[in-house]
Motif scaffolding. Sequence first.
Motif, PDB file in Angstrom:
ATOM      1  N   PRO A   6       0.807  -1.224   0.000  1.00 55.18           N
ATOM      2  CA  PRO A   6       0.000   0.000   0.000  1.00 55.18           C
ATOM      3  C   PRO A   6       0.836   1.269   0.000  1.00 55.18           C
ATOM      4  O   PRO A   6       0.428   2.284  -0.554  1.00 55.18           O
ATOM      5  CB  PRO A   6      -0.819  -0.120   1.295  1.00 55.18           C
ATOM      6  CG  PRO A   6      -0.889  -1.578   1.565  1.00 55.18           C
ATOM      7  CD  PRO A   6       0.419  -2.140   1.085  1.00 55.18           C
ATOM      8  N   THR A  20      -4.010  -2.000   4.509  1.00 58.31           N
ATOM      9  CA  THR A  20      -4.511  -1.054   3.513  1.00 58.31           C
ATOM     10  C   THR A  20      -5.608  -0.211   4.143  1.00 58.31           C
ATOM     11  O   THR A  20      -6.693  -0.714   4.440  1.00 58.31           O
ATOM     12  CB  THR A  20      -5.068  -1.790   2.279  1.00 58.31           C
ATOM     13  OG1 THR A  20      -4.026  -2.588   1.698  1.00 58.31           O
ATOM     14  CG2 THR A  20      -5.583  -0.796   1.251  1.00 58.31           C
ATOM     15  N   THR A  54      -6.739   4.834   1.022  1.00 59.07           N
ATOM     16  CA  THR A  54      -5.900   4.359  -0.083  1.00 59.07           C
ATOM     17  C   THR A  54      -6.678   3.394  -0.964  1.00 59.07           C
ATOM     18  O   THR A  54      -6.575   3.428  -2.200  1.00 59.07           O
ATOM     19  CB  THR A  54      -4.625   3.675   0.462  1.00 59.07           C
ATOM     20  OG1 THR A  54      -3.874   4.633   1.213  1.00 59.07           O
ATOM     21  CG2 THR A  54      -3.766   3.123  -0.661  1.00 59.07           C
ATOM     22  N   TYR A  55      -7.468   2.526  -0.339  1.00 61.98           N
ATOM     23  CA  TYR A  55      -8.297   1.595  -1.111  1.00 61.98           C
ATOM     24  C   TYR A  55      -9.225   2.346  -2.060  1.00 61.98           C
ATOM     25  O   TYR A  55      -9.305   2.036  -3.253  1.00 61.98           O
ATOM     26  CB  TYR A  55      -9.112   0.698  -0.175  1.00 61.98           C
ATOM     27  CG  TYR A  55     -10.263   0.035  -0.894  1.00 61.98           C
ATOM     28  CD1 TYR A  55     -10.044  -1.082  -1.691  1.00 61.98           C
ATOM     29  CD2 TYR A  55     -11.550   0.559  -0.823  1.00 61.98           C
ATOM     30  CE1 TYR A  55     -11.086  -1.667  -2.394  1.00 61.98           C
ATOM     31  CE2 TYR A  55     -12.600  -0.015  -1.521  1.00 61.98           C
ATOM     32  CZ  TYR A  55     -12.363  -1.135  -2.304  1.00 61.98           C
ATOM     33  OH  TYR A  55     -13.393  -1.700  -3.005  1.00 61.98           O
ATOM     34  N   ASP A  59      -7.079  -6.266  -0.750  1.00 66.55           N
ATOM     35  CA  ASP A  59      -6.136  -6.300   0.370  1.00 66.55           C
ATOM     36  C   ASP A  59      -6.061  -7.742   0.853  1.00 66.55           C
ATOM     37  O   ASP A  59      -7.089  -8.376   1.088  1.00 66.55           O
ATOM     38  CB  ASP A  59      -6.628  -5.376   1.490  1.00 66.55           C
ATOM     39  CG  ASP A  59      -5.642  -5.295   2.646  1.00 66.55           C
ATOM     40  OD1 ASP A  59      -4.470  -5.672   2.469  1.00 66.55           O
ATOM     41  OD2 ASP A  59      -6.053  -4.860   3.744  1.00 66.55           O
ATOM     42  N   ARG A  98       0.347   4.935  -1.822  1.00 64.38           N
ATOM     43  CA  ARG A  98       0.295   6.201  -1.096  1.00 64.38           C
ATOM     44  C   ARG A  98       1.328   7.175  -1.657  1.00 64.38           C
ATOM     45  O   ARG A  98       1.086   8.389  -1.724  1.00 64.38           O
ATOM     46  CB  ARG A  98       0.502   5.958   0.401  1.00 64.38           C
ATOM     47  CG  ARG A  98      -0.731   5.381   1.087  1.00 64.38           C
ATOM     48  CD  ARG A  98      -0.643   5.497   2.592  1.00 64.38           C
ATOM     49  NE  ARG A  98       0.253   4.506   3.156  1.00 64.38           N
ATOM     50  CZ  ARG A  98      -0.139   3.293   3.575  1.00 64.38           C
ATOM     51  NH1 ARG A  98      -1.401   2.933   3.467  1.00 64.38           N
ATOM     52  NH2 ARG A  98       0.717   2.447   4.103  1.00 64.38           N
ATOM     53  N   LEU A 142      -2.871  -5.784  -2.769  1.00 68.59           N
ATOM     54  CA  LEU A 142      -2.056  -5.042  -1.813  1.00 68.59           C
ATOM     55  C   LEU A 142      -1.777  -5.907  -0.592  1.00 68.59           C
ATOM     56  O   LEU A 142      -2.662  -6.619  -0.107  1.00 68.59           O
ATOM     57  CB  LEU A 142      -2.762  -3.753  -1.384  1.00 68.59           C
ATOM     58  CG  LEU A 142      -3.077  -2.746  -2.507  1.00 68.59           C
ATOM     59  CD1 LEU A 142      -3.906  -1.594  -1.961  1.00 68.59           C
ATOM     60  CD2 LEU A 142      -1.792  -2.218  -3.139  1.00 68.59           C
TER      61      LEU A 142
END
Length: 643
Positions: free
Chosen positions: A344, A378, A382-383, A396, A348, A373
């Motif tokens: 992740p 996560t 971000t997801y 994730d 980012r 990820l």
Amino acid sequence: MERYGEVQAGSKYEAVYKESIENPSAFWGREAERLAWFKRWDTVLDDSNPPFYRWFVGGELNTCYNAVDVHVENGRADQAALIYDSPVTDTVTSFTYGELQGQVAKLAGALKSMGVEKGDTVVIYMPMIPEAAMAMLACARLGAIHSVVFGGFAARELAVRIDDAKPKAILSASCGIEVKKVIPYKPLLDEAIRQAAHKPEKCLILQRPQATAELTPGRDLDWREAVEGAEPAECVPVQATDPLYILYTSGTTGMPKGVVRDNGGHAVALRWTMKHIYGIEPGQVFWAASDVGWVVGHSYIVYGPLLTGATTILYEGKPIGTPDPGAFWRVISQHKVKALFCAPTAFRAIKREDPQGEYYKKYDLTGFETLFLAGERTDPDTYHWASDLLGVPVIDHWWQTETGWAITGNFRGLEFFPIKPGSAGKPMPGYNVKILNPDNGRELGPGQSGVIAVKLPLPPGTLPTLWKNDTRFKESYMDIYPGYYFTGDGGHMDDEGYVYVMGRVDDVINVAGHRLSTGDMEEVLARHPDVAECAVLGAADDLKGQVPIGFVVLKAGVSRDPQEIVKELIQMVRQDVGPIACFKSAVVVDRLPKTRSGKILRGTMRKIADGEQYRVPSTIDDPVILDEIKQAVARMGYGRRAS
């Protein structure tokens, strides 16, 4: 392949999972039939000596044969096996399965001429170049046990691993390249050997154009000369229970733990995961944007894709800066990648540099189907960013160096069920995941937070023990909650079986008697529109025991007053978590200290906040960041206990 969001959870996953738990011998025995064996196993699962479980006892195979030779024999000699993409050297090279077989066999022959035999150990200390993957496969071809140490590791850390693994030979290169900086490896290797009590008989050194290493007479051999003059070596049959590799992971004592991976269970499990978890079939392109020094690189740059007959990508570069935030999109588009696996933190970083996804729009990603990820939790922000940008499933999944493959996740080749942001998915077949009360080890119900554990036996492909240290294996993983594998992570499971991993158990802080998850608070901070990434940890407090403090990195281009942002963050935590969290201190920093694999060094940050002595981790990406964290901690009024 089912399209995104169309398939609902149902009987297929449940039936597969149920069989894997209730009848693991039938389940994994059937999967093992897909591999080539020199001798069939006598027993699928030997559970006579718990917690030392053994898979495919009596069976003989060779991992390199299954990853390379079998595909050449089955008509894939001209298919791309490995694509080397190196923006730092402006190089893209492809190797077919036939070419890979030839080069690996010659390298194995060179190792054989150096005295390396079945059962010997070999340390690999190399950058992200094709020869690193070939070195791993060459060791496997001979039945030698490889131990990859991340290229550029400090000499002291390399020396510790040399003394533990006791390699007959070390394979290295003259240098690695970090963005635009050349890192000479040979001085580090020489110093490590000087410090180590164990001395390898031979070192094989690959000279790269960016730096020339001075070879030590009598010990060091030139890689290309040795390989060119070698006779190709055939694959050596090994027991399924024989070690394939040792991979060192950090331990709480400061001494690394040598995680052992066997040959048989490892090959069976990884072959299963490529098809069912990642949805990858022979001939398709898979990219794990990791490093061969980490478990992801072992499982999903080298062994998993090649065991499947897929095409794997070995990338020598970064998600940003080599040359820009569009680096990943360029690789996916150019090489027709079907699925990407990365940490992740990579996304980012991309989000921070290109929050609107302008670079993404420059490339054609029509063949790209899934982003996976793992490596750290996560966060939902971000997801959502990645999901909205890519328009494909963002999955994730959670696993560890010790397990070698996912403990929980979702499926692109078995059954894709709805994603719940913040959850790492459902338990994988073979993993009987339970949430335990940390005080008494009793199983907890849905929604109750505790320690995540796996009821024994673990599935194939996971660690059978630690390298020559059965006692530490039991103490570290098996004795804490007898009958279970202790993951060291905390979290909960909901009433639909989704697992939420909230971080290491020591990331659960105790504020005036209340157990609070720093992961929950990080979720809140990550939702702020100006925050690129964050970390929350517990700092010692004389009154409350611990209080949470936050570190936030802002998105590129944010020009607002940091103090105003901090006030908003404190109010958000107060509103979403509650006043009980006592979240009153946060600071804006330029960056967070991380390992080279992208994990935030929360433990080290915690020691700085508490004013404790700490050891600079060998895996840190840039030690200078710790000085910046010290200054940030001081601005919040912490860290003053240090002598």
